[in-house]
Design a protein around this motif. Structure first.
Motif, mmCIF file in Angstrom:
data_model
loop_
_atom_site.group_PDB
_atom_site.id
_atom_site.type_symbol
_atom_site.label_atom_id
_atom_site.label_comp_id
_atom_site.label_asym_id
_atom_site.label_seq_id
_atom_site.Cartn_x
_atom_site.Cartn_y
_atom_site.Cartn_z
ATOM 1 N N TRP A 155 -15.507 -21.357 24.114
ATOM 2 C CA TRP A 155 -16.617 -20.588 23.894
ATOM 3 C C TRP A 155 -16.309 -19.584 22.572
ATOM 4 O O TRP A 155 -17.247 -19.471 21.837
ATOM 5 C CB TRP A 155 -16.807 -19.829 25.167
ATOM 6 N N THR A 201 -25.778 -39.284 25.959
ATOM 7 C CA THR A 201 -24.764 -38.502 25.223
ATOM 8 C C THR A 201 -24.227 -39.022 23.997
ATOM 9 O O THR A 201 -23.659 -38.526 23.373
ATOM 10 C CB THR A 201 -23.915 -37.934 26.229
ATOM 11 N N PHE A 250 -23.554 -24.576 26.315
ATOM 12 C CA PHE A 250 -22.098 -24.372 26.697
ATOM 13 C C PHE A 250 -21.823 -25.012 28.208
ATOM 14 O O PHE A 250 -20.899 -25.450 28.565
ATOM 15 C CB PHE A 250 -21.426 -23.145 26.449
ATOM 16 N N GLY A 251 -22.763 -24.479 29.164
ATOM 17 C CA GLY A 251 -22.653 -24.786 30.428
ATOM 18 C C GLY A 251 -22.822 -26.324 30.816
ATOM 19 O O GLY A 251 -21.830 -26.760 31.325
ATOM 20 N N VAL A 279 -23.400 -34.667 23.072
ATOM 21 C CA VAL A 279 -22.497 -33.685 22.988
ATOM 22 C C VAL A 279 -22.408 -32.968 21.512
ATOM 23 O O VAL A 279 -22.166 -31.743 21.827
ATOM 24 C CB VAL A 279 -20.978 -34.527 23.031
ATOM 25 N N VAL A 318 -18.036 -16.553 30.801
ATOM 26 C CA VAL A 318 -18.738 -16.561 29.181
ATOM 27 C C VAL A 318 -19.753 -15.418 29.036
ATOM 28 O O VAL A 318 -20.049 -15.111 27.969
ATOM 29 C CB VAL A 318 -19.172 -18.269 29.067
ATOM 30 N N ALA A 367 -24.201 -24.515 21.201
ATOM 31 C CA ALA A 367 -23.069 -23.649 21.993
ATOM 32 C C ALA A 367 -22.581 -22.857 20.824
ATOM 33 O O ALA A 367 -22.231 -21.674 20.957
ATOM 34 C CB ALA A 367 -22.220 -24.360 22.583
ATOM 35 N N ALA A 368 -22.165 -23.521 19.687
ATOM 36 C CA ALA A 368 -21.528 -22.610 18.661
ATOM 37 C C ALA A 368 -22.475 -21.642 18.122
ATOM 38 O O ALA A 368 -22.048 -20.428 17.576
ATOM 39 C CB ALA A 368 -21.183 -23.499 17.289
ATOM 40 N N ALA A 413 -6.718 -17.476 25.507
ATOM 41 C CA ALA A 413 -7.994 -16.618 25.603
ATOM 42 C C ALA A 413 -7.831 -15.165 24.978
ATOM 43 O O ALA A 413 -8.923 -14.559 24.860
ATOM 44 C CB ALA A 413 -8.774 -16.671 26.985
ATOM 45 N N GLN A 442 -9.552 -22.722 32.900
ATOM 46 C CA GLN A 442 -10.769 -21.495 32.861
ATOM 47 C C GLN A 442 -10.238 -20.955 31.208
ATOM 48 O O GLN A 442 -11.342 -20.338 30.466
ATOM 49 C CB GLN A 442 -10.666 -20.471 33.809
ATOM 50 N N VAL A 499 -12.333 -31.066 41.156
ATOM 51 C CA VAL A 499 -12.553 -29.637 40.328
ATOM 52 C C VAL A 499 -12.471 -28.559 41.275
ATOM 53 O O VAL A 499 -13.540 -28.693 42.153
ATOM 54 C CB VAL A 499 -13.573 -29.880 39.381
ATOM 55 N N VAL A 517 -16.541 -20.051 35.274
ATOM 56 C CA VAL A 517 -16.441 -20.032 33.681
ATOM 57 C C VAL A 517 -17.499 -19.455 33.145
ATOM 58 O O VAL A 517 -17.500 -18.711 32.051
ATOM 59 C CB VAL A 517 -16.113 -21.470 33.188
ATOM 60 N N MET A 518 -18.708 -19.966 33.591
ATOM 61 C CA MET A 518 -19.912 -19.350 32.866
ATOM 62 C C MET A 518 -20.167 -17.887 33.045
ATOM 63 O O MET A 518 -20.766 -17.254 32.420
ATOM 64 C CB MET A 518 -21.247 -20.221 33.562
ATOM 65 N N PHE A 551 -11.377 -23.108 28.441
ATOM 66 C CA PHE A 551 -12.880 -22.950 28.245
ATOM 67 C C PHE A 551 -13.692 -21.821 27.533
ATOM 68 O O PHE A 551 -14.269 -21.830 26.657
ATOM 69 C CB PHE A 551 -13.792 -23.469 29.492
ATOM 70 N N LEU A 552 -12.856 -20.730 27.977
ATOM 71 C CA LEU A 552 -13.218 -19.498 27.465
ATOM 72 C C LEU A 552 -12.778 -19.605 25.901
ATOM 73 O O LEU A 552 -13.533 -18.836 25.136
ATOM 74 C CB LEU A 552 -12.411 -18.342 28.234
ATOM 75 N N GLU A 577 -25.871 -20.346 25.593
ATOM 76 C CA GLU A 577 -24.577 -20.438 27.017
ATOM 77 C C GLU A 577 -25.241 -21.716 27.857
ATOM 78 O O GLU A 577 -24.272 -22.000 28.432
ATOM 79 C CB GLU A 577 -25.103 -18.926 27.743
ATOM 80 N N VAL A 627 -19.134 -27.484 29.674
ATOM 81 C CA VAL A 627 -18.311 -27.451 30.752
ATOM 82 C C VAL A 627 -18.504 -28.310 31.908
ATOM 83 O O VAL A 627 -17.231 -29.089 32.250
ATOM 84 C CB VAL A 627 -18.610 -25.867 31.332
ATOM 85 N N ARG A 628 -19.667 -28.659 32.395
ATOM 86 C CA ARG A 628 -19.771 -29.386 33.570
ATOM 87 C C ARG A 628 -19.252 -31.012 33.162
ATOM 88 O O ARG A 628 -18.523 -31.567 33.874
ATOM 89 C CB ARG A 628 -21.323 -29.637 33.744
ATOM 90 N N LEU A 629 -19.473 -31.214 31.687
ATOM 91 C CA LEU A 629 -19.088 -32.357 31.365
ATOM 92 C C LEU A 629 -17.578 -32.799 31.383
ATOM 93 O O LEU A 629 -17.113 -33.772 31.218
ATOM 94 C CB LEU A 629 -19.755 -32.885 29.880
ATOM 95 N N GLN A 665 -18.675 -14.418 21.492
ATOM 96 C CA GLN A 665 -17.997 -15.466 20.542
ATOM 97 C C GLN A 665 -17.335 -14.713 19.265
ATOM 98 O O GLN A 665 -17.963 -13.666 18.946
ATOM 99 C CB GLN A 665 -18.974 -16.345 20.099
ATOM 100 N N GLU A 720 -15.145 -30.549 32.891
ATOM 101 C CA GLU A 720 -14.414 -29.827 33.557
ATOM 102 C C GLU A 720 -13.353 -30.740 34.461
ATOM 103 O O GLU A 720 -12.323 -30.212 34.637
ATOM 104 C CB GLU A 720 -15.365 -29.050 34.513
ATOM 105 N N PHE A 779 -15.948 -23.930 39.924
ATOM 106 C CA PHE A 779 -15.257 -23.755 38.827
ATOM 107 C C PHE A 779 -16.170 -23.427 37.679
ATOM 108 O O PHE A 779 -16.119 -22.367 36.909
ATOM 109 C CB PHE A 779 -14.390 -25.038 38.283
ATOM 110 N N ALA A 780 -17.228 -24.331 37.435
ATOM 111 C CA ALA A 780 -18.044 -24.000 36.053
ATOM 112 C C ALA A 780 -18.887 -22.800 36.330
ATOM 113 O O ALA A 780 -18.828 -22.090 35.387
ATOM 114 C CB ALA A 780 -19.131 -25.265 36.289
ATOM 115 N N GLY A 816 -24.353 -19.745 20.044
ATOM 116 C CA GLY A 816 -24.318 -18.728 21.220
ATOM 117 C C GLY A 816 -25.326 -19.316 22.276
ATOM 118 O O GLY A 816 -25.552 -18.314 23.195
#
Lengths: 442, 207
Positions: B55, A400, B18-19, B3, A72, B10-11, A208, B48, A60, A68-69, B51-52, B15, B22-24, A77, B26, A64-65, B13
């Motif tokens: 979000w 998870t 959501f982070g 998850v 974000v 995340a839905a 996006a 990118q 990756v 993105v964040m 992911f956006l 963040e 993303v890490r899970l 939303q 990416e 990257f993360a 809001g």
């Protein structure tokens, strides 16, 4: 059965993906032993498959993360869709009420497969829904061993999940659904360029940069089409609902025919709608009346008949076996019964029988069926404990996923733990608590 | 948190949730984007964007599909968008090929075999980019992401038969491209078959 090399090419592709039944594999091997052209095709595909397998999973990109964040945090939303956003919703609700009133909720969920199955279940009290179709992971490998003349390389890596599904006629669900000799009687095609200043498609389904709005559900699109056609879900059989792009807009293509497949009818009308996925407008529709020339001459056989056929073919009686499944399903645009059962000795039988009572396909596996494990030997709690024991430092918060799955008849807990940036996948036997599989990916 | 819980948070809001998502995801999303876009730069953009999109779209994501299925779909769409934008920006064909394929440190195949394999990997990468969008998507989801036909059907929102035929046709088309460039002949010597020895060119057989 006689197949062309082109058809074998598709079988070869499915074989590489571990999607062929034993029977089809044998047919393929037999053909290839006498057909250098297909054998070369097979060799080439194996080479390509290996090349793709050898390709590295790239790292990756650095940071990257974080990037993105950062984005974000600056991006709002899209709001969740409001329930009464569109006028047509009332129509949809009305149609839904009608359908429920006559007990036909089935047609609202999903495409033709769901509807046909549920429809059958309704008038088939003995339907067995127990075992998911096509759990026979080792099958492809066994057949390989017993077949000579294959490159050894074929044996590793490519046998994954085996899922039984006939080679369907591609890209033509409508054509397939109405078999043989149909004559278009009248075609009414209407194209309405109904484009109000439509909001951009929702970000959720697209890229996006698109604006604030959301897409309709497939179910909404189906209801709009039904309301437009003046039909209810009870009247029709859906053959396709898919989201597609049309002239830069997202539309649902909704296809169905009437009367519904559960009626024996000499003719049917096929409807084909494009529904704007954002506004719900009917962008385009057509209706075509078709003769189903040789409509199934005999009345379709019942589930019991299908089971009887399968038993007769297997040389067994109902007392010898335990049925795990009898389901009416679509296969190549035709309805077939999927009948599955096993014997006390563990032999597993798997039949597909069309509604005329012909056996379209069968599969026999002498030893693979293990009756479902008696539930409760290992509890979820226990499985969780065992899994956490394998990942020192991890706690229940890091789990998870924890699912009880039926792996070819054996109960298996699938556990996923994400801890310290590493994803751990475990499989734990529901019978013994043994760790069957343990995988870590950084 | 599972998850599902992360998705729900995340839905609304969250963040941080959501982070975590993303890490899970990416790694898989970046991999998919690279195979769909061909170049690392485009792939990073597409990943990118995916992911956006996720979000932004999460509040209306109703969990009918698996979150990762949905994310793959967004990645496919974002990759197509990026490629289209690229194409518009420079109508000329790029001369710099796709990313170099790293050597694999495995086993001990002969240097010549290694070179051949490397060359084939490079050719496959290039060939993939010449396939149509839907064919490339289906094949990449299968070969690189190792999704089942059913999962691919969910991502692409088509039926199983279509998935099957898209993958098969993608392979046939890719093979044609490789053959044209001389990348396949002699890679894996065809075993002498009975029919070939007899000199029979019979291309169809009765079963």
């Amino acid at each position: 059965m006689r197949r062309s090399c082109e058809e074998y090419e598709e079988l070869i592709s499915e074989f590489l993906d571990g999607e062929l039944s034993k029977e089809e594999q044998l047919a393929l091997m037999k053909h290839m032993s006498g057909c250098p052209v297909c054998q070369k095709y097979f060799d080439d595909l194996v080479a390509m498959h290996e090349a793709m397998e050898e390709m590295e999973v790239p790292a990756v990109p650095e940071g990257f993360a974080e990037r993105v964040m950062a984005q974000v945090r600056e991006t709002k939303q899209d709001p969740a869709p409001k329930k009464t956003a569109f006028r047509w919703k009332r129509w949809a609700a009305l149609a839904a009420c009608c359908a429920i009133a006559v007990g036909g909720l089935w047609a609202f969920r999903g495409g033709r497969k769901d509807s046909s199955q549920a429809a059958v279940t309704a008038n088939m009290p003995y339907a067995y829904q127990g075992v998911p179709a096509g759990d026979a992971p080792e099958e492809a490998g066994e057949a390989l061993d017993s077949s000579a003349g294959l490159p050894d390389t074929a044996a590793d890596g490519m046998v994954r999940s085996v899922m039984r599904e006939d080679a369907a006629e591609p890209d033509a669900p409508m054509a397939a659904a109405a078999p043989a000799a149909e004559t278009p009687k009248s075609t009414q095609d209407a194209v309405l360029e109904n484009s109000p200043p439509a909001p951009e498609p929702a970000a959720g389904y697209s890229s996006a940069k698109q604006a604030d709005s959301t897409l309709l559900e497939a179910e909404d699109a189906r209801n709009i089409a039904l309301a437009h056609a003046g039909l209810t879900a009870e009247d029709v059989t859906f053959t396709a609902t898919k989201l597609d792009w049309e002239d830069g807009k997202q539309v649902y293509e909704v296809e169905f025919f009437s009367p519904s497949a559960q009626y024996d009818s000499a003719e049917r009308t096929e409807y084909d709608y494009d529904i704007d996925a954002v506004t719900g407008a009917v962008v385009k529709y057509s209706a075509e009346k078709k003769d189903l020339a040789p409509a199934p001459a005999s009345t379709p056989i019942a589930a019991e008949d299908a089971r009887a056929k399968a038993l007769a073919h297997a040389g067994l009686t109902a007392a010898d076996v335990t049925f795990t499944k009898t389901e009416l399903d679509w296969e190549n645009g035709k309805q077939v019964y999927e009948v599955e059962f096993y014997t006390a000795a563990g032999a597993e039988y798997d039949y597909e029988i069309d509604t005329a009572g012909e056996i379209v396909r069968f599969d026999y596996d002498a030893e693979s069926y293990a009756p479902p494990a008696s539930a409760g030997t290992i509890t979820r709690e226990k499985a969780r404990e065992i899994a956490l024991g394998k990942v020192p430092g991890a706690s229940a918060d890091h789990i998870t996923k924890l699912e009880l799955d039926d792996d070819d008849g054996a109960a298996v807990y699938e556990v996923e733990i994400v801890y310290g940036g590493v994803e751990y996948d475990l499989e734990i036997s529901g019978d013994t608590g043994a760790v069957l599989e343990f995988e870590a990916e950084g | 948190m599972t998850v599902e819980e992360l998705v729900r948070a995340a839905a609304k809001g969250d963040e941080n949730a959501f982070g975590d998502l993303v890490r899970l995801h990416e790694k898989k999303v970046n991999h998919l984007a690279l195979r769909l876009c061909g170049s690392p730069e485009d792939a990073a953009d597409a990943a990118q964007e995916a992911f956006l999109s996720a979000w932004k779209g999460l509040p209306s994501f109703r969990g009918e599909a698996d979150f990762s299925t949905w994310l793959y779909r967004l990645t496919c769409n974002a990759s197509i968008d990026v490629l289209r934008r690229e194409k518009r920006q420079r109508e000329t064909v790029s001369l710099d090929g796709p990313a170099p394929v790293p050597d694999l440190p495995d086993g001990a195949p002969s240097p010549q075999e290694q070179a051949e394999r490397r060359e084939l990997r490079r050719a496959v990468e290039e060939g993939l980019m010449q396939l149509g969008d839907t064919h490339r998507q289906a094949l990449v989801l299968r070969e690189m992401q190792e999704l089942s036909y059913e999962e691919i059907a969910a991502v692409m929102e088509v039926d199983l038969g279509t998935v099957k035929s898209r993958i098969s046709r993608a392979r046939a088309a890719l093979r044609k491209i490789l053959q044209k460039n001389g990348n396949l002949s002699g890679y894996l010597p065809s075993k002498p078959s009975v029919a070939a020895q007899k000199g029979g060119g019979q291309h169809e057989e009765k079963l």
